[in-house]
Design a protein around this motif. Structure first.
Motif, PDB file in Angstrom:
ATOM      1  N   LEU A  54       0.829  -1.211   0.000  1.00 12.82           N
ATOM      2  CA  LEU A  54       0.000   0.000   0.000  1.00 12.82           C
ATOM      3  C   LEU A  54       0.864   1.262   0.000  1.00 12.82           C
ATOM      4  N   GLU A  55       1.899   1.259   0.811  1.00 12.03           N
ATOM      5  CA  GLU A  55       2.794   2.424   0.874  1.00 12.03           C
ATOM      6  C   GLU A  55       3.535   2.633  -0.440  1.00 12.03           C
ATOM      7  N   LYS A  79      -3.262   6.379   1.255  1.00 10.39           N
ATOM      8  CA  LYS A  79      -3.450   7.425   2.272  1.00 10.39           C
ATOM      9  C   LYS A  79      -4.046   6.823   3.543  1.00 10.39           C
ATOM     10  N   ASP A  80      -3.681   7.387   4.674  1.00 13.92           N
ATOM     11  CA  ASP A  80      -4.297   7.074   5.969  1.00 13.92           C
ATOM     12  C   ASP A  80      -4.417   5.574   6.246  1.00 13.92           C
ATOM     13  N   ILE A  81      -3.303   4.888   6.231  1.00 14.54           N
ATOM     14  CA  ILE A  81      -3.299   3.447   6.499  1.00 14.54           C
ATOM     15  C   ILE A  81      -3.475   3.214   8.000  1.00 14.54           C
ATOM     16  N   MET A 138      -7.310  -6.189  10.490  1.00 16.09           N
ATOM     17  CA  MET A 138      -7.843  -5.470   9.337  1.00 16.09           C
ATOM     18  C   MET A 138      -6.945  -4.282   9.059  1.00 16.09           C
ATOM     19  N   ILE A 139      -6.652  -4.106   7.808  1.00 15.21           N
ATOM     20  CA  ILE A 139      -5.903  -2.941   7.367  1.00 15.21           C
ATOM     21  C   ILE A 139      -6.844  -2.132   6.500  1.00 15.21           C
ATOM     22  N   ILE A 140      -6.951  -0.845   6.803  1.00 18.13           N
ATOM     23  CA  ILE A 140      -7.835   0.042   6.061  1.00 18.13           C
ATOM     24  C   ILE A 140      -6.980   1.155   5.482  1.00 18.13           C
ATOM     25  N   ALA A 141      -7.186   1.443   4.198  1.00 18.42           N
ATOM     26  CA  ALA A 141      -6.416   2.494   3.539  1.00 18.42           C
ATOM     27  C   ALA A 141      -7.311   3.195   2.526  1.00 18.42           C
ATOM     28  N   HIS A 193      -8.869  -3.527   3.412  1.00 21.55           N
ATOM     29  CA  HIS A 193      -9.943  -2.721   2.840  1.00 21.55           C
ATOM     30  C   HIS A 193      -9.301  -1.484   2.220  1.00 21.55           C
ATOM     31  N   VAL A 194      -9.550  -1.259   0.944  1.00 20.68           N
ATOM     32  CA  VAL A 194      -9.046  -0.059   0.279  1.00 20.68           C
ATOM     33  C   VAL A 194     -10.255   0.679  -0.274  1.00 20.68           C
ATOM     34  N   MET A 195     -10.394   1.957   0.077  1.00 24.52           N
ATOM     35  CA  MET A 195     -11.591   2.715  -0.280  1.00 24.52           C
ATOM     36  C   MET A 195     -11.251   4.121  -0.743  1.00 24.52           C
ATOM     37  N   VAL A 196     -12.179   4.694  -1.508  1.00 25.69           N
ATOM     38  CA  VAL A 196     -12.088   6.121  -1.779  1.00 25.69           C
ATOM     39  C   VAL A 196     -12.508   6.823  -0.487  1.00 25.69           C
ATOM     40  N   PRO A 197     -12.040   8.039  -0.241  1.00 32.10           N
ATOM     41  CA  PRO A 197     -12.318   8.706   1.035  1.00 32.10           C
ATOM     42  C   PRO A 197     -13.801   8.832   1.377  1.00 32.10           C
ATOM     43  N   GLU A 198     -14.645   9.092   0.384  1.00 31.55           N
ATOM     44  CA  GLU A 198     -16.078   9.257   0.650  1.00 31.55           C
ATOM     45  C   GLU A 198     -16.686   7.959   1.192  1.00 31.55           C
ATOM     46  N   THR A 199     -16.316   6.837   0.608  1.00 29.92           N
ATOM     47  CA  THR A 199     -16.825   5.541   1.059  1.00 29.92           C
ATOM     48  C   THR A 199     -16.274   5.218   2.433  1.00 29.92           C
ATOM     49  N   ARG A 200     -15.021   5.508   2.651  1.00 25.44           N
ATOM     50  CA  ARG A 200     -14.419   5.246   3.964  1.00 25.44           C
ATOM     51  C   ARG A 200     -15.106   6.062   5.048  1.00 25.44           C
ATOM     52  N   GLN A 201     -15.408   7.304   4.749  1.00 28.82           N
ATOM     53  CA  GLN A 201     -16.082   8.156   5.723  1.00 28.82           C
ATOM     54  C   GLN A 201     -17.507   7.660   5.981  1.00 28.82           C
ATOM     55  N   LEU A 202     -18.195   7.236   4.936  1.00 32.56           N
ATOM     56  CA  LEU A 202     -19.571   6.763   5.063  1.00 32.56           C
ATOM     57  C   LEU A 202     -19.661   5.530   5.962  1.00 32.56           C
TER      58      LEU A 202
END
Length: 120
Positions: free
Chosen positions: A14-15, A20-22, A37-40, A88-97
């Protein structure tokens, strides 16, 4: 491959492509499905797809076939299941939701649930 090695492999992948924001969440006490779980976040659906694909490539290079990859067609949220580690890899909007960090932090552990059921 041990979970620590899987975690390092996933985070490094990921790096490498500037995720972003791992965040790493130890969920071993909360579920039997996985331990970590790793979320990025990615900056776009194309970036999210590339990040997830890099995790898959690195796992395969180390002889670890992912158990599954979900969401790659839409790529606003792609999940890569490595067994003891789920990415889990998401666009920021989905991650925030969906706010997985808060969701998993608020869940009671298996032990707490057992105590509630037994009246302890």
């Amino acid at each position: 491959m041990h979970n620590d090695a899987l975690k390092t492999l996933a985070v490094d992948a990921l790096e490498e492509l500037k995720a972003k924001d791992i965040v790493q969440l130890d969920v071993s006490r909360l579920t039997s499905v996985t331990d970590l779980m790793i979320i990025a976040s990615g900056t776009s659906t194309r970036h999210v797809s590339a990040l997830a694909q890099r995790v898959v490539e690195r796992a395969k290079e180390q002889g670890r076939q992912p158990l599954g990859v979900e969401g790659d067609a839409e790529a606003d949220w792609v999940l890569v299941d490595l067994g003891g580690v789920i990415v889990h890899v998401m666009v920021p909007e989905t991650r925030q939701l969906y706010d997985l960090e808060r969701l998993w932090a608020d869940l009671p552990s298996d032990l707490e649930r057992k105590n509630e059921l037994s009246g302890v």
